[in-house]
Design an enzyme around this catalytic site. Structure first.
Site, mmCIF file in Angstrom:
data_model
loop_
_atom_site.group_PDB
_atom_site.id
_atom_site.type_symbol
_atom_site.label_atom_id
_atom_site.label_comp_id
_atom_site.label_asym_id
_atom_site.label_seq_id
_atom_site.Cartn_x
_atom_site.Cartn_y
_atom_site.Cartn_z
ATOM 1 N N LYS A 66 1.069 -1.438 -0.015
ATOM 2 C CA LYS A 66 -0.103 0.044 0.208
ATOM 3 C C LYS A 66 0.792 1.675 -0.098
ATOM 4 O O LYS A 66 0.327 2.131 -0.570
ATOM 5 C CB LYS A 66 -1.033 -0.103 1.395
ATOM 6 N N ASN A 87 -4.471 1.641 -1.561
ATOM 7 C CA ASN A 87 -5.276 0.994 -1.962
ATOM 8 C C ASN A 87 -5.799 0.349 -2.749
ATOM 9 O O ASN A 87 -6.403 -0.843 -2.925
ATOM 10 C CB ASN A 87 -5.959 -0.058 -0.785
ATOM 11 N N ASP A 102 -9.966 2.519 2.065
ATOM 12 C CA ASP A 102 -9.947 2.122 3.396
ATOM 13 C C ASP A 102 -11.121 3.025 4.249
ATOM 14 O O ASP A 102 -11.771 2.926 5.082
ATOM 15 C CB ASP A 102 -8.583 1.899 4.541
ATOM 16 N N GLY A 128 -0.794 0.824 9.217
ATOM 17 C CA GLY A 128 -1.410 2.215 7.686
ATOM 18 C C GLY A 128 -3.170 1.772 7.789
ATOM 19 O O GLY A 128 -3.422 2.268 7.677
ATOM 20 N N ALA A 129 -3.536 0.762 8.587
ATOM 21 C CA ALA A 129 -5.187 0.413 8.280
ATOM 22 C C ALA A 129 -5.269 1.408 10.001
ATOM 23 O O ALA A 129 -6.875 2.500 9.751
ATOM 24 C CB ALA A 129 -6.050 -0.682 8.812
ATOM 25 N N TYR A 206 -11.929 -9.619 10.090
ATOM 26 C CA TYR A 206 -13.677 -10.556 9.886
ATOM 27 C C TYR A 206 -13.553 -11.624 10.319
ATOM 28 O O TYR A 206 -14.647 -11.721 9.810
ATOM 29 C CB TYR A 206 -13.972 -9.575 8.952
ATOM 30 N N GLY A 227 -14.995 -6.333 10.585
ATOM 31 C CA GLY A 227 -14.595 -5.611 9.563
ATOM 32 C C GLY A 227 -15.226 -5.405 8.463
ATOM 33 O O GLY A 227 -14.660 -5.463 7.051
#
Length: 245
Positions: A66, A87, A102, A128-129, A206, A227
């Protein structure tokens, strides 16, 4: 044939390919294909671009590229520029533009859950998230505190999380992989007894659908969310971007 796809490594558990195959089938979308492009190194990216120059219309980008893909993008959306992570790439006639879905997926997923008492957030993790989640919280004017295992600058450590901190932060967002399959018996180190029905626990993980983090929150009456919807909304946002919808 319009070609779309996903770059990353490894891609054995990719969500995107199955999602778009089903989308094309259900919505009767023809003349389009979505493929996985596992790249062992980002240095393989130019060859991929050259190979599919004629029909490549859009790419999703996942771990670990990313940030590494940025030199091959000509222009960035405001969110991608601030987060410094891409992304989703849209291929235009003379340029490639990078986006961060995101941000879009999380915002669209979070907004329906926000109640008046959800005034401050804890962000667990600094990857990063997490940067995308912080961008959304800033957009929504929700103050937040970042929690890091390494105690890096601008973050507090897990040892600082006492009942008073939990009570003051009614949104708790796990952006770390803690609790993800196969390590389903793990959960972020929080004083879960301090969680109440006024809390919202959001896990970007998730798989499993209900992590131990979410189980512990639900047991205290908190609202919980995994998620999966964010992932679906991210994919839909990519399709909107590629087709300028």
């Amino acid at each position: 044939m319009k070609l779309y796809g996903l770059i990353g490594y490894p891609l054995s558990h990719s969500f995107s390919k199955g999602f778009f195959a089903e989308k094309f089938k259900q919505e009767g979308i023809t003349g389009c294909a979505y493929e996985n492009f596992p790249l062992a190194s980002i240095s393989e990216f130019p060859a991929l671009l050259a190979q599919h120059k004629a029909n490549l219309h859009g790419l999703n980008v996942t771990i670990p590229y990313k940030e590494a893909v940025l030199p091959w993008v000509d222009e960035l959306s405001p969110a991608a520029a601030q987060i410094k992570a891409v992304n989703c790439i849209r291929f235009e006639k003379d340029k490639r533009k990078g986006f961060n879905t995101d941000v879009i997926g999380f915002k669209r997923s979070l907004l329906p859950l926000i109640k008046p008492h959800h005034t401050h957030a804890l962000v667990l993790g600094t990857g990063g998230a997490a940067k995308a989640i912080m961008f959304v919280l800033e957009e929504l004017s929700i103050p937040f505190t970042v929690v890091s295992r390494s105690g890096q600058a601008g973050a507090i450590g897990y040892e600082a999380l006492d009942a008073a901190v939990i009570e003051a932060h009614t949104i708790i967002i796990n952006t770390s992989p803690v609790g993800m399959y196969p390590n389903t018996n793990a959960a972020p180190a929080l004083p879960y007894d301090a969680i109440t029905k006024h809390h919202l626990l959001y896990d970007l993980v998730y798989n499993p659908a209900e992590t131990l983090f979410l189980q512990k929150g639900a047991a205290k009456g908190a609202a919980v969310k995994n998620g999966h919807e964010m992932l679906v909304l991210q994919a839909e946002a990519s399709w909107e971007i590629w087709n300028d919808l």
